[in-house]
Design a protein around this motif. Structure first.
Motif, PDB file in Angstrom:
ATOM      1  N   ILE A  45     -33.143 -17.698  -9.966  1.00  0.00           N
ATOM      2  CA  ILE A  45     -32.344 -17.269  -8.826  1.00  0.00           C
ATOM      3  C   ILE A  45     -31.902 -15.827  -9.020  1.00  0.00           C
ATOM      4  CG2 ILE A  45     -30.124 -18.069  -9.771  1.00  0.00           C
ATOM      5  CD1 ILE A  45     -29.484 -19.035  -6.876  1.00  0.00           C
ATOM      6  N   ILE A  47     -35.013 -15.454  -4.847  1.00  0.00           N
ATOM      7  CA  ILE A  47     -35.686 -15.788  -6.099  1.00  0.00           C
ATOM      8  C   ILE A  47     -36.410 -14.543  -6.609  1.00  0.00           C
ATOM      9  CG2 ILE A  47     -37.528 -17.201  -7.132  1.00  0.00           C
ATOM     10  CD1 ILE A  47     -35.022 -18.767  -6.451  1.00  0.00           C
ATOM     11  N   VAL A  97     -31.944 -18.996  -0.707  1.00  0.00           N
ATOM     12  CA  VAL A  97     -31.470 -18.093  -1.752  1.00  0.00           C
ATOM     13  C   VAL A  97     -32.596 -17.125  -2.131  1.00  0.00           C
ATOM     14  CG1 VAL A  97     -29.841 -19.761  -2.731  1.00  0.00           C
ATOM     15  CG2 VAL A  97     -32.185 -19.674  -3.601  1.00  0.00           C
TER      16      VAL A  97
END
Length: 366
Positions: free
Chosen positions: A18, A55, A53
């Motif tokens: 992440i 990456i 999110v």
């Protein structure tokens, strides 16, 4: 080659890294940027209703550790004087997941019939991690099982306490029991009102008085659980007592404090100092150790010495900056001299035995 891209949470897979922090409504970091995701973390992100999110793959050039050039003499002396650190306890991702889930369960189900069994299973995992490679040292930065303070703190204190008990040559039974006490030492916080426990600012006097009740609440939760030895709830009750009688809840002095609580107290103070909270910055590990060393009136000397012999601040092969202006590489850590390892100057090749050589007395690690 570095790449950064957006992924919907439904497409996240274990092993992805992440590239952003995930925070809760109180601005507490739940997942740190750079974390490698596993199924447990992915499930948590999805349950929070986060749609996607960032990456990343590869490593940005600016984040790479710069190669430190070593002189020929430095290389020679590093090879000559280098001694590996004691084996540090390490928790696998699967163990971290089980431990984190178990701790969450305990704090939410203090009255459950499975409470004791869950506590014992978690302690078994920690005991196995310590015994598997005969660990005698700890680096708390590698232990983190959860980004939520209470759960992380419980596991850190349990693991450090077990290592210290082992260093003090206590029996395997005592090491195991102090692990249980460490896991459950803050269990009473499950009875503290949420608005006080999660307040993103310093507590006022009235709130702090309520928070101080957590050790008594913890004792009440554990005292009638026959699966635990009686020393465990007593240790939970006394983990904020101090050797000079200035602690709480009863102001017990040295001869009234159980040996388990004396160990828990050192670990509890240290981990609290190095952990960032919404209302305070974290202290560096070095500063925290110096503060622990100054608390000789409050903390048990034997437990403190064992702690200093187990915590590694400057791992062998790491680089440090010396107060004489030279950069150096750590080649050996000295027992009970955690702040003063032996290092080798990367340019001069000079060996600085910071803990034993009087010529190095005025040199410190910055």
């Amino acid at each position: 080659m570095f790449k950064r891209y957006f992924v919907r949470t439904g497409s996240l897979r274990p092993g992805m890294r992440i590239d952003q922090n995930i925070k809760d409504r109180l601005d507490r970091t739940l997942v740190v940027r750079g974390t490698i995701l596993d199924e447990y973390l992915i499930d948590g992100i999805q349950k929070r209703g986060i749609h996607g999110v960032y990456i990343s793959e590869g490593e940005p050039e600016e984040d790479k550790e710069p190669e430190v050039p070593l002189s020929a003499l430095a290389r020679h002396n590093i090879e000559k004087h280098r001694i590996d650190d004691p084996v540090k306890v390490q928790l696998s991702q699967s163990v971290k997941k089980r431990v984190s889930e178990g701790i969450h369960y305990l704090y939410q189900n203090a009255d459950s019939k499975e409470f004791a069994d869950t506590s014992l299973k978690i302690t078994n995992d920690l005991m196995k991690a310590i015994d598997d490679n005969d660990s005698l040292a700890v680096d708390i930065s590698t232990l983190k099982t959860s980004d939520e303070y209470t759960f992380k703190h419980s596991v850190d204190v349990a693991t450090m306490s077990m290592i210290i008990a082992k260093k003090m040559e206590l029996s395997s039974k005592d090491v195991y029991n102090i692990g249980i006490a460490g896991l459950l030492h803050d269990m009473g916080k499950s009875k503290i009102p949420t608005e006080i426990l999660n307040k993103p600012a310093r507590l006022n006097d009235e709130e702090f008085a309520i928070m101080r009740k957590h050790s008594e609440f913890g004792y009440s939760i554990l005292k009638d659980k026959s699966e635990f030895e009686k020393t465990i709830p007593i240790a939970v009750l006394q983990h904020h007592e101090k050797m000079n009688g200035t602690g709480y809840p009863f102001g017990c002095k040295e001869d009234m404090i159980t040996p388990y609580a004396k160990i828990l107290s050192v670990c509890d103070v240290y981990d609290a100092l190095v952990t960032k909270r919404p209302y305070k910055k974290s202290f560096s590990q070095r500063t925290a150790v110096e503060m622990i060393m100054s608390m000789t009136a409050e903390l048990d000397i034997r437990a403190m010495r064992a702690f200093l012999a187990t915590v590694i601040l400057y791992p062998v092969d790491s680089y440090v900056q010396l107060s004489n202006g030279e950069q150096a590489r750590v080649v050996e850590n000295k027992k009970e001299a955690v702040l003063r390892p032996t290092v080798v100057g990367v340019n001069s090749g000079t060996v600085y035995n910071l803990s034993e050589d009087l010529a190095c007395a005025n040199i410190i690690i910055l």
